[in-house]
Structure formats: structure tokens, C-alpha cells
Design an enzyme around this catalytic site. Sequence first.
Site, PDB file in Angstrom:
ATOM      1  N   CYS A 203      31.980  83.190  60.339  1.00 24.51           N
ATOM      2  CA  CYS A 203      31.867  84.598  59.963  1.00 24.51           C
ATOM      3  C   CYS A 203      30.648  85.164  60.674  1.00 24.51           C
ATOM      4  O   CYS A 203      29.856  84.438  61.248  1.00 24.51           O
ATOM      5  CB  CYS A 203      31.681  84.719  58.458  1.00 24.51           C
ATOM      6  SG  CYS A 203      32.880  83.783  57.516  1.00 24.51           S
TER       7      CYS A 203
ATOM      8  N   ARG B 102      33.811  86.323  65.801  1.00 26.09           N
ATOM      9  CA  ARG B 102      33.492  85.142  64.991  1.00 26.09           C
ATOM     10  C   ARG B 102      34.370  85.030  63.756  1.00 26.09           C
ATOM     11  O   ARG B 102      34.463  83.979  63.137  1.00 26.09           O
ATOM     12  CB  ARG B 102      32.039  85.211  64.529  1.00 26.09           C
ATOM     13  CG  ARG B 102      31.039  85.055  65.636  1.00 26.09           C
ATOM     14  CD  ARG B 102      29.644  85.138  65.081  1.00 26.09           C
ATOM     15  NE  ARG B 102      29.330  83.971  64.293  1.00 26.09           N
ATOM     16  CZ  ARG B 102      28.573  82.974  64.698  1.00 26.09           C
ATOM     17  NH1 ARG B 102      28.053  83.020  65.892  1.00 26.09           N
ATOM     18  NH2 ARG B 102      28.325  81.945  63.934  1.00 26.09           N
TER      19      ARG B 102
ATOM     20  N   TRP C 149      35.843  85.233  58.031  1.00 24.70           N
ATOM     21  CA  TRP C 149      36.951  84.335  58.374  1.00 24.70           C
ATOM     22  C   TRP C 149      37.177  83.525  57.107  1.00 24.70           C
ATOM     23  O   TRP C 149      36.381  82.668  56.758  1.00 24.70           O
ATOM     24  CB  TRP C 149      36.538  83.452  59.545  1.00 24.70           C
ATOM     25  CG  TRP C 149      37.633  82.617  60.114  1.00 24.70           C
ATOM     26  CD1 TRP C 149      38.543  82.983  61.053  1.00 24.70           C
ATOM     27  CD2 TRP C 149      37.919  81.238  59.811  1.00 24.70           C
ATOM     28  NE1 TRP C 149      39.377  81.931  61.342  1.00 24.70           N
ATOM     29  CE2 TRP C 149      39.030  80.855  60.603  1.00 24.70           C
ATOM     30  CE3 TRP C 149      37.357  80.297  58.950  1.00 24.70           C
ATOM     31  CZ2 TRP C 149      39.569  79.582  60.555  1.00 24.70           C
ATOM     32  CZ3 TRP C 149      37.898  79.026  58.899  1.00 24.70           C
ATOM     33  CH2 TRP C 149      38.997  78.679  59.706  1.00 24.70           C
TER      34      TRP C 149
ATOM     35  N   ASN D 202      27.301  83.095  55.328  1.00 26.36           N
ATOM     36  CA  ASN D 202      28.124  82.250  56.208  1.00 26.36           C
ATOM     37  C   ASN D 202      27.948  80.811  55.756  1.00 26.36           C
ATOM     38  O   ASN D 202      26.842  80.425  55.370  1.00 26.36           O
ATOM     39  CB  ASN D 202      27.639  82.331  57.660  1.00 26.36           C
ATOM     40  CG  ASN D 202      28.085  83.595  58.341  1.00 26.36           C
ATOM     41  OD1 ASN D 202      28.779  84.404  57.740  1.00 26.36           O
ATOM     42  ND2 ASN D 202      27.670  83.758  59.573  1.00 26.36           N
ATOM     43  N   GLY D 203      28.992  80.015  55.872  1.00 25.23           N
ATOM     44  CA  GLY D 203      28.894  78.606  55.470  1.00 25.23           C
ATOM     45  C   GLY D 203      29.724  78.363  54.226  1.00 25.23           C
ATOM     46  O   GLY D 203      30.548  79.195  53.838  1.00 25.23           O
TER      47      GLY D 203
ATOM     48  N   GLU E 234      44.105  70.622  77.718  1.00 26.93           N
ATOM     49  CA  GLU E 234      43.400  71.903  77.610  1.00 26.93           C
ATOM     50  C   GLU E 234      44.326  73.076  77.969  1.00 26.93           C
ATOM     51  O   GLU E 234      44.306  74.122  77.316  1.00 26.93           O
ATOM     52  CB  GLU E 234      42.152  71.881  78.511  1.00 26.93           C
ATOM     53  CG  GLU E 234      41.375  73.175  78.603  1.00 26.93           C
ATOM     54  CD  GLU E 234      40.817  73.698  77.269  1.00 26.93           C
ATOM     55  OE1 GLU E 234      40.869  72.976  76.268  1.00 26.93           O
ATOM     56  OE2 GLU E 234      40.364  74.851  77.254  1.00 26.93           O
TER      57      GLU E 234
ATOM     58  N   LYS F 234      45.210  76.182  75.482  1.00 26.40           N
ATOM     59  CA  LYS F 234      44.996  77.596  75.851  1.00 26.40           C
ATOM     60  C   LYS F 234      46.245  78.410  75.540  1.00 26.40           C
ATOM     61  O   LYS F 234      46.181  79.475  74.955  1.00 26.40           O
ATOM     62  CB  LYS F 234      44.678  77.758  77.344  1.00 26.40           C
ATOM     63  CG  LYS F 234      43.301  77.447  77.803  1.00 26.40           C
ATOM     64  CD  LYS F 234      42.250  78.474  77.460  1.00 26.40           C
ATOM     65  CE  LYS F 234      41.584  78.250  76.158  1.00 26.40           C
ATOM     66  NZ  LYS F 234      40.761  77.133  75.895  1.00 26.40           N
TER      67      LYS F 234
ATOM     68  N   GLU G 224      46.867  78.673  71.700  1.00 31.11           N
ATOM     69  CA  GLU G 224      45.861  79.492  71.010  1.00 31.11           C
ATOM     70  C   GLU G 224      46.155  80.976  71.107  1.00 31.11           C
ATOM     71  O   GLU G 224      46.063  81.688  70.120  1.00 31.11           O
ATOM     72  CB  GLU G 224      44.477  79.297  71.673  1.00 31.11           C
ATOM     73  CG  GLU G 224      43.706  78.094  71.250  1.00 31.11           C
ATOM     74  CD  GLU G 224      42.355  78.044  71.966  1.00 31.11           C
ATOM     75  OE1 GLU G 224      41.351  77.862  71.293  1.00 31.11           O
ATOM     76  OE2 GLU G 224      42.294  78.191  73.204  1.00 31.11           O
TER      77      GLU G 224
ATOM     78  N   HIS H  19      58.820  57.513  76.120  1.00 26.54           N
ATOM     79  CA  HIS H  19      58.713  56.766  74.855  1.00 26.54           C
ATOM     80  C   HIS H  19      58.991  57.654  73.652  1.00 26.54           C
ATOM     81  O   HIS H  19      58.504  57.380  72.557  1.00 26.54           O
ATOM     82  CB  HIS H  19      57.331  56.113  74.747  1.00 26.54           C
ATOM     83  CG  HIS H  19      57.098  55.091  75.809  1.00 26.54           C
ATOM     84  ND1 HIS H  19      57.816  53.933  75.900  1.00 26.54           N
ATOM     85  CD2 HIS H  19      56.264  55.095  76.874  1.00 26.54           C
ATOM     86  CE1 HIS H  19      57.422  53.245  76.960  1.00 26.54           C
ATOM     87  NE2 HIS H  19      56.484  53.938  77.579  1.00 26.54           N
TER      88      HIS H  19
ATOM     89  N   LYS I 158      35.667  81.763  66.834  1.00 26.16           N
ATOM     90  CA  LYS I 158      34.960  81.246  68.011  1.00 26.16           C
ATOM     91  C   LYS I 158      34.084  80.053  67.662  1.00 26.16           C
ATOM     92  O   LYS I 158      34.036  79.064  68.366  1.00 26.16           O
ATOM     93  CB  LYS I 158      34.098  82.382  68.576  1.00 26.16           C
ATOM     94  CG  LYS I 158      33.293  82.000  69.803  1.00 26.16           C
ATOM     95  CD  LYS I 158      34.185  81.970  70.997  1.00 26.16           C
ATOM     96  CE  LYS I 158      33.492  81.520  72.261  1.00 26.16           C
ATOM     97  NZ  LYS I 158      34.477  80.962  73.199  1.00 26.16           N
TER      98      LYS I 158
HETATM   99  C1  G6P Z   1      36.626  76.549  67.981  1.00 29.51           C
HETATM  100  C2  G6P Z   1      36.976  77.391  69.193  1.00 29.51           C
HETATM  101  C3  G6P Z   1      37.335  76.488  70.373  1.00 29.51           C
HETATM  102  C4  G6P Z   1      36.187  75.539  70.652  1.00 29.51           C
HETATM  103  C5  G6P Z   1      35.836  74.715  69.415  1.00 29.51           C
HETATM  104  C6  G6P Z   1      34.555  73.926  69.609  1.00 29.51           C
HETATM  105  O1  G6P Z   1      37.752  75.909  67.496  1.00 29.51           O
HETATM  106  O2  G6P Z   1      38.070  78.253  68.896  1.00 29.51           O
HETATM  107  O3  G6P Z   1      37.567  77.285  71.524  1.00 29.51           O
HETATM  108  O4  G6P Z   1      36.533  74.690  71.719  1.00 29.51           O
HETATM  109  O5  G6P Z   1      35.618  75.583  68.300  1.00 29.51           O
HETATM  110  O6  G6P Z   1      33.499  74.832  69.744  1.00 29.51           O
HETATM  111  P1  G6P Z   1      32.107  74.495  70.382  1.00 29.51           P
HETATM  112  O7  G6P Z   1      31.304  75.752  70.208  1.00 29.51           O
HETATM  113  O8  G6P Z   1      31.543  73.345  69.582  1.00 29.51           O
HETATM  114  O9  G6P Z   1      32.314  74.129  71.805  1.00 29.51           O
END
Ligand code: G6P
Length: 608
Positions: free
Chosen positions: A2, A27, A75, A101-102, A481, A485, A488, A504, A603
Amino acid sequence: MCGIVGFTGVNPASPILLDGLEKLEYRGYDSAGIAVISDGKIGTAKTVERIRNLIDKTDGGKAVPGSIGIGHTRWATHGGPSETNAHPHLSGNRKFAVVHNGIIENYVELKEKLIKEGHIFASETDTEVVPQLLEKYYDGDLLGAVAKVTSMLEGSFALGIVCTDYPETLVAAKKFSPLIIGCGKGENYIASDVTALISHTRDVIYLEDDTIAVISKDDVNLYDYNKNPVKYDVSHIDWDIAAAEKGGYDYFMMKEMCEEPRAIRQTVDSRIKNGSVVLEDISLTAEDLKKINRISIVACGSAYHAGIVGKYVMEELLRLPVDVDLASEYRYRNPITDSKTLTIIISQSGETADTLAALKEAKARGSRVLSIVNVVGSSIAKASDDVIYTWAGPEIAVATTKGYTTQLSVLYLFAIWAAEQLGTQSKETLAEITESLHNLPNAIDRVLDSKEKIKKMAKHCVDSQSLFFIGRNIDYAVALEASLKLKEISYIHSEAYAAGELKHGTISLIEEGRTVIALVAQEDLFDKMLSNVKEVRARGAYVVACANEGDTAIEAEAEEVIYIPKVHKLLRAAVEIIPFQLYAYYVAEYKGLDIDKPRNLAKSVTVE
Ligand code: G6P
């Protein structure tokens, strides 16, 4: 996760809070709210829509007057997104407003006790216990009440608090969740992230854990829970304001992809001197490295995927075993690690709760910790023995792009440097890789130049329900990755598979028209991949391949081919991911989705 923002000064607080919330919206964005003190009363406004709606609803903030206040973009964790659950939360007597937050882990027992004592709760959140506890313990001494309450809380928190008895004082407190104080002239701020502050001030104080800040427009004082004063340093942020704004692009994600060559140059160039990698940032020596018999990489999300690339590269160059773990698994599986293990923590934000907890776990077991982090002064950076920063600048889009490729760049730098210290590779080999690393940004620039071609290709999968990415070795790590992407931001299901593993089980899902994206950039495995591509084609797959320039043999087996400039084979991930970052972006754009703020994602995940 958040976002928090707070202001005290002489100007109207609401427009500043709303502007800060807009910057922090990436965030967390399922609801938001502000609370401002005016004439001894707390006025609030909340929304379950985007911040834009809160701005409209409050006439740009005019409807909530006053020059001290706090704001929050949420969030949801405890309690779904609703105006009642949106912060700020108020005490029953409306004297206190709190943003948080937290996660307060002992909130259930605190809440039960408060309810028995007659406090009435409005929301389902863990946060609401804080204003209620403040009401309970407040006897005219604001600092005393905050110290008492915060010392009772278990879990993690960054708190912003205002109290009607102190109409010029903003209070902040922190444990395990980031909080920053922005120092202005005749006005001061708090925020969970520098991006909310840099248009106002670049002088910031990173609040330490278990510290309370009492902030007026002209003064900042820090205290511990015993009300003893705590000294602090003011740091200067030199990020460009433009770097935290869209600068003409439709979405931050596109801007950040276009910044990748520059971000890698910034990360790499100053660390290559006379053709060799020099890591002045770290205190780790050749002697320390020689005592290490294993490397353990721990991270979440895309940073974990960068770690998998790191495993392939480091095992090849260092001939040391390298494990890669998801932080959320590592922290709860009694990991085997000791002083002979070097733990490498990767995190763009430096605040991911699971990653931070894993770091602490590794340290407690005697391991030395080296972190790869983008945000200077973040919790992970501070808790590590050594940090190599990725100089990517602020990354705002939830889907990481330049964060990931700069993480790869640092892993490459570290692997080359460590191989030189350990003498595991010849000088010629290392010189060749170093030169290729130096040239990576040019190769990426060339891929970015083929945006329009990738945009056309992306159209094909807009209506797909599901697709596959396949690859071997580093191509497999890139497939993970690339698949993430796409999932997401376009909400299309996809799976990344080690190409040799397809037979398999998962090959049963290949049917007429299923898109399979084959990553074929490892020349030693080209023939093996060709066979895998033939296998899926024989079952009706529509194949999109990604290969090195010149490897045209793939054209006979693929409907479409994306070529990437050839760089050293150990460095290919950083170039090969670019077309698929673009691909995911364009699919999401065709679908009309909010690319920077995909649903349900945040994020920086500062909760477990
Ligand atoms: C969240 C983000 C991802 C990111 C992950 C780890 O899930 O949506 O894009 O890779 O956190 O984040 P960090 O800041 O630790 O790289």
C-alpha cells in the site's frame, strides 16, 4: 504494497496528499482515502475507485480543507476493498486518524480485548486496532501513547498518525515496512516511497525500525519506544523528477522498457575499468570468496527469474554449485546454509517482505549476504553485508522490465568478477564476456527498434486462452520471465516449460492452433530445440520462435521468427527477454487493459 503519504505545513494538505497518492498508486490501488484536520476536527474522503475519482470527488482536495493530513492507497489484505476498509481509520472518539502499511499479526487478540472494553469497530482491517488503542492509552501525551501502542503491535507496520489535540503534528512509526520523512522548508512530509516526495523535496530521512517520528512543519524529532531522542541523518536523493513521471509515454512500462539500454549502461559502465570488472561497492574479497563452497540465490517474482539466469551463468563461470530459492519457500524450510555459503538476495524494491525475512534467516545461520537492489537505503540494502545497486532509477510499472534486466547485468558483473578472483576462467574468456556485457545496451536498442514488428506479431495471441513458452538452459530461464510478463499484464494464461520436459506431460495440451513460443538462442542446443519445435508443430501448434540473427534454419519450422542480435551466449537473457516484454505490453494494449496497474498485483509486496 500500500502507499502512505502525509503532510504538515501551511498550504492546503489535500492536493499534496492526492498528488502523492497518484504517484504511489502503483503500490496498491483497490481503494484510497485521506484524512485532514481542520478546526479541531478530522475530515475524511475515501474511494473504492482510482485516485482520480478521489480527486474529482473532493474537487481537487478543496472539499477536505486543512494543512495537516495523511493519505493512503490500499492493496487489500484484511477485509475486501470497500470505503469502510479503506484507510485512514479513525478512533471511536474521532481524535485520531491512522494510515498503515504492513500487517498487525496480533490484531485479533487486541481487537477482541478492545471490543470487550466497549470500543466499536467499523472495518474488518487489522489497522483499526491502532486508532482504537491510541484512544485507549492517550492521556494528553501523544508521543507516549504512540510509543505504548507501537510497542504492543506484532508484525510489520509503517504508520502515519494525526491527532486533533495536536493540529500541527504528524506522527510516524515504523517496523519492517518502509517509511520516509521528506524535509521541506516550512513544511514536512512522510511517504512510503520517495516517488511521492521528489516533486516537493529531495532531502529525506529513512526511518529506522522501532522509531517514532514527531514532525511539525519546521521540525523533525525521532524517538525510541522509551521516548529517548534518536539521532538521524538526512540523505539527498538525486533521482531525476522526470524519471518518476511518464514523459510522453502512454504507460510507465513502455517508458521503462525504452530506458533499459540507459539503465544497463548506468549499472555496468562505471564498473568496467580497462576491460575488467571492478566492484568497488563491496567489501567481499578474493580470500572471502575462496572460503565459499556454494552460492544460494533467494528472491521473489521476476527477481527469482533473474536468479535462475544467474545460476546458469555462475555455475558455468565459477564451477560452484548455485541454488535458487523462492524467498517464501526458503524462509520456512529450515534451509541448509552456513558461513561457507554466499547468499545472494535479489530485489528491485529492497522491501519485499518474504525476501527480507529470507535474508535474515540466512544471516542468522551464519551466511554472508550480498544483495542486488535498486532502491538505495531500502530495508534489504540496509540489512545486507554487501550491496551491488542496480542503477535502474525508479521503476513504477508493476511489471518489472528495467529492474529485471539490470538485475541480470549485476549478476553478470558479479559472475565475471568472481571468476577472475577465483581464477576459474582464462583472462581471454573473461575479457570477451566483459566486452559483450559492455555492448549489451546496443543490442537491446536494436531489439527496441523492432517494436512495430513485435506489435504486429502480438495481435495473433490477443484471443488466446493459453499458450506455452519453451526453451532450454538460459532460454528456459527467459521463458519463465517471458511467460510471467504475459500473464501479469494481459491476463492470458501461459506456461513456461523446459523444452525437454514437454513430452513428460504437458504436450497433451498442445492442439491445433495453440501458440507455442520457442526460445532458440543457445546454439549448442539449437538442434535439440528444433526437434522440440517439430514435436509441437506436428500436433498443430502455431510456433513463434526467437533466435539469434543468422540462425535462419528455424524459419522452416516456425510461423513467425523474432531475431535478436547475437551477444555472448551467457548474456543472452538480457536481450532475449526484450521482445517478450514488448509482446506482453502490446497484447495488453490490444486488450485495452491498464498496463501499469494489472489487477490484483502490487509493485512492492511488503506483506507475507
Ligand atoms: C512483486 C512484483 C514483481 C516483482 C516481485 C519481487 O510481485 O509485482 O514484479 O518481481 O514483487 O519484487 P522485488 O522488489 O523484491 O524485486
